[in-house]
Write an enzyme that holds these catalytic residues in place. Structure first.
Site, PDB file in Angstrom:
ATOM      1  N   GLY A  51      -3.012   4.091   8.105  1.00 18.56           N
ATOM      2  CA  GLY A  51      -3.134   4.877   9.328  1.00 18.56           C
ATOM      3  C   GLY A  51      -3.488   6.307   9.007  1.00 18.56           C
ATOM      4  O   GLY A  51      -3.246   6.784   7.894  1.00 18.56           O
ATOM      5  N   CYS A 110       2.843   8.484   3.253  1.00 18.37           N
ATOM      6  CA  CYS A 110       1.921   9.215   4.121  1.00 18.37           C
ATOM      7  C   CYS A 110       0.802   9.767   3.250  1.00 18.37           C
ATOM      8  O   CYS A 110       1.068  10.280   2.158  1.00 18.37           O
ATOM      9  CB  CYS A 110       2.668  10.355   4.810  1.00 18.37           C
ATOM     10  SG  CYS A 110       1.630  11.371   5.872  1.00 18.37           S
ATOM     11  N   LEU A 111      -0.450   9.672   3.729  1.00 17.48           N
ATOM     12  CA  LEU A 111      -1.570  10.188   2.941  1.00 17.48           C
ATOM     13  C   LEU A 111      -1.463  11.694   2.743  1.00 17.48           C
ATOM     14  O   LEU A 111      -2.064  12.234   1.816  1.00 17.48           O
ATOM     15  CB  LEU A 111      -2.898   9.824   3.620  1.00 17.48           C
ATOM     16  CG  LEU A 111      -3.225   8.318   3.665  1.00 17.48           C
ATOM     17  CD1 LEU A 111      -4.520   8.082   4.431  1.00 17.48           C
ATOM     18  CD2 LEU A 111      -3.313   7.719   2.266  1.00 17.48           C
ATOM     19  N   GLU A 153       2.124   7.634  12.949  1.00 12.66           N
ATOM     20  CA  GLU A 153       0.875   8.361  13.219  1.00 12.66           C
ATOM     21  C   GLU A 153       1.000   9.244  14.455  1.00 12.66           C
ATOM     22  O   GLU A 153       0.506  10.371  14.473  1.00 12.66           O
ATOM     23  CB  GLU A 153      -0.305   7.392  13.363  1.00 12.66           C
ATOM     24  CG  GLU A 153      -0.624   6.561  12.127  1.00 12.66           C
ATOM     25  CD  GLU A 153      -0.713   7.363  10.839  1.00 12.66           C
ATOM     26  OE1 GLU A 153      -1.091   8.550  10.883  1.00 12.66           O
ATOM     27  OE2 GLU A 153      -0.383   6.804   9.782  1.00 12.66           O
ATOM     28  N   HIS A 156       2.546  12.581  13.899  1.00 14.37           N
ATOM     29  CA  HIS A 156       1.645  13.618  13.358  1.00 14.37           C
ATOM     30  C   HIS A 156       1.070  14.478  14.479  1.00 14.37           C
ATOM     31  O   HIS A 156       0.824  15.669  14.286  1.00 14.37           O
ATOM     32  CB  HIS A 156       0.483  12.970  12.600  1.00 14.37           C
ATOM     33  CG  HIS A 156       0.795  12.599  11.175  1.00 14.37           C
ATOM     34  ND1 HIS A 156       1.113  13.526  10.214  1.00 14.37           N
ATOM     35  CD2 HIS A 156       0.815  11.395  10.547  1.00 14.37           C
ATOM     36  CE1 HIS A 156       1.318  12.914   9.051  1.00 14.37           C
ATOM     37  NE2 HIS A 156       1.149  11.614   9.225  1.00 14.37           N
TER      38      HIS A 156
HETATM   39 NI    NI Z   1       1.319  10.151   7.735  1.00 18.65          NI
END
Ligand code: NI
Length: 194
Positions: A51, A110-111, A153, A156
């Protein structure tokens, strides 16, 4: 294909509130938002994520993309008992939770916090109302990883990350690592620019 840099926490751009997307007068999605969604999918797939939210690439609009099939791929050598299947990628514009039920603990990553993870308790099931890429109102009902991913997501968009659910100690340890990573990346870039 346009890959965008993924912003690393605790960069302040990740803590900002994102604004709702304003549709065109005829109810269609603006071209720049469609391009944003494409860039988000490209960037998410390149990073092997499940995501991505627009603020993670510095755009403060309420848009998220999710494709939990990447989880199957990452888990290929592991136990597949939790792995979802047959799920299509999805882009959600202006997502709003209309129902949440139960609770589920998941080891989230998380990226924007590369290499780190932590246990977070989320709603086990949720329903989200959203606008699709054609400008049509839709809803999605999700459970398990998909429910977790949607909540992660959408957080965020409100400037919230999974680290905000962790203990102060664990959060500060992760923050120190990320600040070092950000400094290392900056040093690399300076080196390359020389
Ligand atoms: Ni994330």
């Amino acid at each position: 294909m346009a890959l965008k840099d993924i912003i690393i926490w605790p960069d302040p751009r990740l803590l900002k509130l994102s604004k709702p997307v304003v549709l065109n007068d005829d109810g269609t999605v603006p071209d720049d938002v469609k391009a944003l969604i494409k860039d988000m999918f490209d960037t998410m797939y390149d990073a092997d994520g499940v995501g991505l939210a627009a603020p993670q690439i510095g755009v403060h609009q309420r848009v998220v993309v999710i494709d939990i099939r990447a989880y199957d791929k990452n888990k290929a050598d592991d136990d597949k008992s939790e792995a979802p299947s047959g799920e299509a990628p999805i882009a959600l514009i202006n997502p709003v939770f209309s129902d949440k039920a139960g609770s589920l603990e998941w080891d989230e990553g998380c990226l924007s916090v590369p290499g780190e993870s932590g246990l977070v308790t989320r709603a086990a099931k949720c329903r989200v109302d959203y606008i699709d890429v054609d400008g049509k109102p839709q809803h999605i009902e999700a459970e398990g990883l998909k429910s977790v991913a949607l909540q992660h997501e959408c957080d965020h968009l409100d400037g919230k990350l999974f680290v905000d659910y962790l203990s102060t100690l664990k959060r500060s340890v992760i923050k120190r690592k990320m600040l070092k990573l950000i400094a290392d990346i900056a040093a690399d870039q300076a080196e390359q620019g020389r």
